[in-house]
Every structure is written in C-alpha cells, then in structure tokens.
Design an enzyme around this catalytic site. Structure first.
Site, PDB file in Angstrom:
ATOM      1  N   GLY A  46      33.838  41.946  37.086  1.00  0.00           N
ATOM      2  CA  GLY A  46      33.967  43.094  36.196  1.00  0.00           C
ATOM      3  C   GLY A  46      35.019  42.825  35.148  1.00  0.00           C
ATOM      4  O   GLY A  46      35.893  41.967  35.330  1.00  0.00           O
ATOM      5  N   GLN A  51      41.090  44.644  28.671  1.00  0.00           N
ATOM      6  CA  GLN A  51      41.538  43.369  29.226  1.00  0.00           C
ATOM      7  C   GLN A  51      41.384  42.219  28.227  1.00  0.00           C
ATOM      8  O   GLN A  51      41.971  41.157  28.415  1.00  0.00           O
ATOM      9  CB  GLN A  51      40.781  43.030  30.506  1.00  0.00           C
ATOM     10  CG  GLN A  51      41.136  43.927  31.671  1.00  0.00           C
ATOM     11  CD  GLN A  51      40.335  43.553  32.893  1.00  0.00           C
ATOM     12  OE1 GLN A  51      39.225  44.025  33.077  1.00  0.00           O
ATOM     13  NE2 GLN A  51      40.899  42.679  33.716  1.00  0.00           N
ATOM     14  N   CYS A  93      42.293  40.947  40.510  1.00  0.00           N
ATOM     15  CA  CYS A  93      42.114  41.385  39.126  1.00  0.00           C
ATOM     16  C   CYS A  93      42.376  40.211  38.191  1.00  0.00           C
ATOM     17  O   CYS A  93      43.367  39.503  38.357  1.00  0.00           O
ATOM     18  CB  CYS A  93      43.066  42.539  38.818  1.00  0.00           C
ATOM     19  SG  CYS A  93      42.935  43.136  37.132  1.00  0.00           S
ATOM     20  N   LEU A  94      41.494  40.037  37.210  1.00  0.00           N
ATOM     21  CA  LEU A  94      41.668  38.957  36.239  1.00  0.00           C
ATOM     22  C   LEU A  94      42.942  39.122  35.418  1.00  0.00           C
ATOM     23  O   LEU A  94      43.496  38.132  34.934  1.00  0.00           O
ATOM     24  CB  LEU A  94      40.453  38.890  35.309  1.00  0.00           C
ATOM     25  CG  LEU A  94      39.126  38.523  35.982  1.00  0.00           C
ATOM     26  CD1 LEU A  94      37.975  38.674  34.992  1.00  0.00           C
ATOM     27  CD2 LEU A  94      39.171  37.117  36.559  1.00  0.00           C
ATOM     28  N   HIS A 135      37.357  50.242  39.790  1.00  0.00           N
ATOM     29  CA  HIS A 135      38.362  49.301  39.295  1.00  0.00           C
ATOM     30  C   HIS A 135      38.317  49.223  37.771  1.00  0.00           C
ATOM     31  O   HIS A 135      39.360  49.307  37.111  1.00  0.00           O
ATOM     32  CB  HIS A 135      38.107  47.923  39.918  1.00  0.00           C
ATOM     33  CG  HIS A 135      39.092  46.880  39.527  1.00  0.00           C
ATOM     34  ND1 HIS A 135      40.095  46.455  40.363  1.00  0.00           N
ATOM     35  CD2 HIS A 135      39.227  46.155  38.386  1.00  0.00           C
ATOM     36  CE1 HIS A 135      40.813  45.524  39.745  1.00  0.00           C
ATOM     37  NE2 HIS A 135      40.289  45.316  38.542  1.00  0.00           N
ATOM     38  N   GLU A 136      37.121  49.084  37.200  1.00  0.00           N
ATOM     39  CA  GLU A 136      37.000  48.956  35.745  1.00  0.00           C
ATOM     40  C   GLU A 136      37.313  50.279  35.037  1.00  0.00           C
ATOM     41  O   GLU A 136      37.920  50.278  33.965  1.00  0.00           O
ATOM     42  CB  GLU A 136      35.623  48.422  35.352  1.00  0.00           C
ATOM     43  CG  GLU A 136      35.301  47.044  35.894  1.00  0.00           C
ATOM     44  CD  GLU A 136      36.405  46.013  35.733  1.00  0.00           C
ATOM     45  OE1 GLU A 136      37.117  46.021  34.702  1.00  0.00           O
ATOM     46  OE2 GLU A 136      36.577  45.178  36.643  1.00  0.00           O
ATOM     47  N   HIS A 139      40.915  50.576  34.704  1.00  0.00           N
ATOM     48  CA  HIS A 139      41.427  49.803  33.566  1.00  0.00           C
ATOM     49  C   HIS A 139      41.377  50.608  32.273  1.00  0.00           C
ATOM     50  O   HIS A 139      42.367  50.655  31.540  1.00  0.00           O
ATOM     51  CB  HIS A 139      40.633  48.509  33.366  1.00  0.00           C
ATOM     52  CG  HIS A 139      41.163  47.356  34.138  1.00  0.00           C
ATOM     53  ND1 HIS A 139      42.428  46.858  33.970  1.00  0.00           N
ATOM     54  CD2 HIS A 139      40.583  46.582  35.094  1.00  0.00           C
ATOM     55  CE1 HIS A 139      42.615  45.833  34.791  1.00  0.00           C
ATOM     56  NE2 HIS A 139      41.502  45.651  35.479  1.00  0.00           N
TER      57      HIS A 139
END
Length: 171
Positions: A46, A51, A93-94, A135-136, A139
């Site tokens: 995701g 991000q 998480c990226l 999660h997204e 963000h």
C-alpha cells in the site's frame, strides 16, 4: 511512468492531513500510475500520496501476495464509514523503515471513495485487506504507525534514527 522517492519519518508532510481531490484529471490519474509503480518497486502492499510528497487524498494498495482474492485498488478521497471487531496484526511501513509493530486494528471495515474514473465506490474489507485500508487512510489523515505505539517505543525508534545519522556523519 515514474518511480517516486518514498518520504521517511520524520518528514513533516507525513504528519499533515492530506487535501481532498476536487477533480479527477490526467494529473491525478498519472499520480495513481506512478504511485502504483513506486509501491511495486518498493515491495509494499500500500501507498498513500503523501508518502511520495503529494498532499492529496489518494491511496493505492495490492494485498494479493497475502490475500489472492484482492488485486490492485486505487481510491480517491477514501473514508471509513463503518467498522467492526478487532484484530492484532504486525505492521510495517515504507515511510518508517526497519520497524515492525503489532497494532490493534478493526477486523472489518467499509470504505467509501471514488474510483480513478470518478465513480463512487464502496469497498468492504476484512483481514489484511481491512488492515491495509486503515493503514493507508491513516497516512492521508497524518497518522503514522509510530503514532499508534507507546511514547517509549517512538523514542527508541527516534534514537535509533539519530544514531544511524551520526554513523553516516549527518547532523
């Protein structure tokens, strides 16, 4: 198509609520394609527009490696409209590299938003799909996994980053 640099904690854009998309134009469609490429290149499931430095309410996800019944999804202006149950799941998480934490999430969610074609859509998810959606959406609301852990765990991660920067000779 372009692969973007993924912003890392503590970049300030990651802590801001992203702006709603008012018009789906070619720029937004290109953003979605570039985000898709970036997510796959980074090995993620995701990615939110913030991000990659774009403060817009756009997310992409593909949990098919973990749940083959779901494939690529892009959503614009997503909002959770209902949720139920609870599940504990280890998340990474990226934007927060080298950090895994077990978080409490809703087991099932229903999310409303727009497709890249501008059609209203409602998606129901459970398990890893529901977790990735939450999660997204976190963000684009300016919330990171580090905001969902104790202050002590956040400080330990911050100190680790400082130590790594000192090793690299950065201030």
């Amino acid at each position: 198509m372009a692969v973007f640099e993924i912003l890392k904690f503590p970049h300030p854009i990651l802590k801001k609520r992203s702006e709603a998309v008012s018009r789906i134009d070619e720029e937004v469609k290109k953003l979605i394609q570039d985000m898709r490429e970036t997510m796959y290149e980074a090995g993620g499931i995701g990615l939110a527009a913030c991000q990659v430095g774009v403060s817009r309410r756009v997310i992409v996800l593909d949990v098919s490696p973990m749940d083959p019944q779901h494939s690529f999804l892009a959503m614009i202006n997503p909002e959770i409209i209902s949720e139920e149950g609870e599940i504990d799941h280890e998340e990474g998480c990226l934007s927060v590299p080298d950090y895994l934490e077990t978080l409490k999430r809703k087991e099932k969610v229903c999310v409303r938003g727009l497709s890249p074609e501008g059609m209203e859509m409602e998606i129901k998810g459970e398990g890893i799909f529901a977790i990735a959606l939450q999660h997204e959406i976190d963000h684009i609301n300016g919330i990171l996994v580090l905001d969902r852990v104790s202050r002590l765990k956040r400080e330990i991660y911050r100190n680790k980053l400082k130590k790594e920067k000192r090793k690299e000779g950065k201030p």
